[in-house]
Write a protein that holds these residues in place. Structure first.
Motif, PDB file in Angstrom:
ATOM      1  N   ILE A   1       0.874  -1.184   0.000  1.00  0.00           N
ATOM      2  CA  ILE A   1       0.000   0.000   0.000  1.00  0.00           C
ATOM      3  C   ILE A   1       0.903   1.224   0.000  1.00  0.00           C
ATOM      4  CG2 ILE A   1      -1.819   1.255   1.225  1.00  0.00           C
ATOM      5  CD1 ILE A   1      -2.647  -1.439   2.453  1.00  0.00           C
ATOM      6  N   ARG A   2       1.097   1.805  -1.189  1.00  0.00           N
ATOM      7  CA  ARG A   2       2.022   2.931  -1.339  1.00  0.00           C
ATOM      8  C   ARG A   2       1.345   4.214  -1.806  1.00  0.00           C
ATOM      9  NH1 ARG A   2       4.801  -1.653  -2.925  1.00  0.00           N
ATOM     10  NH2 ARG A   2       6.759  -1.969  -1.820  1.00  0.00           N
ATOM     11  N   SER A   3       0.187   4.096  -2.389  1.00  0.00           N
ATOM     12  CA  SER A   3      -0.485   5.246  -2.981  1.00  0.00           C
ATOM     13  C   SER A   3      -1.116   6.133  -1.909  1.00  0.00           C
ATOM     14  CB  SER A   3      -1.579   4.766  -3.942  1.00  0.00           C
ATOM     15  OG  SER A   3      -2.449   5.823  -4.263  1.00  0.00           O
ATOM     16  N   PRO A   4      -0.710   7.412  -1.833  1.00  0.00           N
ATOM     17  CA  PRO A   4      -1.348   8.324  -0.870  1.00  0.00           C
ATOM     18  C   PRO A   4      -2.851   8.476  -1.119  1.00  0.00           C
ATOM     19  CG  PRO A   4       0.657   9.309  -1.762  1.00  0.00           C
ATOM     20  CD  PRO A   4       0.391   8.057  -2.540  1.00  0.00           C
ATOM     21  N   GLU A   5      -3.255   8.391  -2.385  1.00  0.00           N
ATOM     22  CA  GLU A   5      -4.671   8.496  -2.708  1.00  0.00           C
ATOM     23  C   GLU A   5      -5.453   7.308  -2.141  1.00  0.00           C
ATOM     24  OE1 GLU A   5      -2.265   8.695  -5.178  1.00  0.00           O
ATOM     25  OE2 GLU A   5      -2.254  10.882  -5.275  1.00  0.00           O
ATOM     26  N   LEU A   6      -4.871   6.114  -2.257  1.00  0.00           N
ATOM     27  CA  LEU A   6      -5.517   4.922  -1.725  1.00  0.00           C
ATOM     28  C   LEU A   6      -5.606   4.992  -0.195  1.00  0.00           C
ATOM     29  CD1 LEU A   6      -6.736   2.108  -2.129  1.00  0.00           C
ATOM     30  CD2 LEU A   6      -4.408   1.196  -1.991  1.00  0.00           C
TER      31      LEU A   6
END
Length: 190
Positions: free
Chosen positions: A103-108
């Motif tokens: 889990i790397r996406s700031p949006e996610l």
């Protein structure tokens, strides 16, 4: 909890059942201390969540929502969720854990409203907002001794409840709130 739905008597036996028998004599018992019941008419038994499911003819998520509403824990859980989301990027071990899990996406992270419970500071923050200690205990956010229930956990809000995943291998991996070790929502009942 069950007693408040079974009528004015707080005795071991109460009238009727969870809409499954039409009896005029005591057909079921409940244990107030444990909030467990058993119906001798239909042979159904369980905890407070199962009772609400049968009595109100609702499914598990609806029963949990009803219980949360009756106990008044929703507002304090919302504030705890907001606090945990503020903590996530302040603690490198939490971000590193999410990266290891892909889990790397700031949006996610923002979309899923992921937070982090460092432990030791939630109680102070919520009491400054005006929540009394008994309300924090009732919601499962604070232990009987007054310590934060969640320590070093990634926190996910789930339908008004909180799920905490330990970032440490030494702690139990899963914990649900309210009811950190049982209560309204626990891993064994999920």
């Amino acid at each position: 909890m069950i007693g408040s739905r079974s009528g004015p008597s707080a005795s071991a036996a109460s009238w009727g059942c969870v809409r499954c028998t039409q009896t005029t004599s005591p057909a079921w018992w409940w244990t107030p201390k444990k909030n467990l019941f058993h119906c001798y008419g239909c042979r159904r038994s369980g905890d407070v969540i199962r009772f609400v499911e049968l009595y109100h003819e609702v499914d598990f998520p609806q029963a949990v929502a009803l219980l949360r509403e009756w106990c008044g824990v929703a507002p304090v859980l919302h504030e705890a969720d907001r606090f945990y989301r503020m903590q996530l990027h302040r603690h490198g071990e939490a971000v590193a854990y999410l990266h290891r899990r892909g889990i790397r996406s700031p949006e996610l992270i923002e979309h899923m409203r992921i937070g982090y419970a460092p432990g030791g500071c939630l109680r102070g923050w919520l009491t400054q907002l005006g929540y009394p200690l008994p309300a924090l205990r009732r919601a499962g956010l604070v232990t009987a001794a007054g310590y934060d229930t969640y320590r070093h956990r990634i926190v996910f809000p789930l339908e008004g409840n909180l799920y905490g995943r330990s970032v440490s291998d030494s702690a139990p991996p899963h914990r649900f709130l309210p009811g950190a070790k049982g209560g309204l929502y626990s891993w064994a009942q999920a």
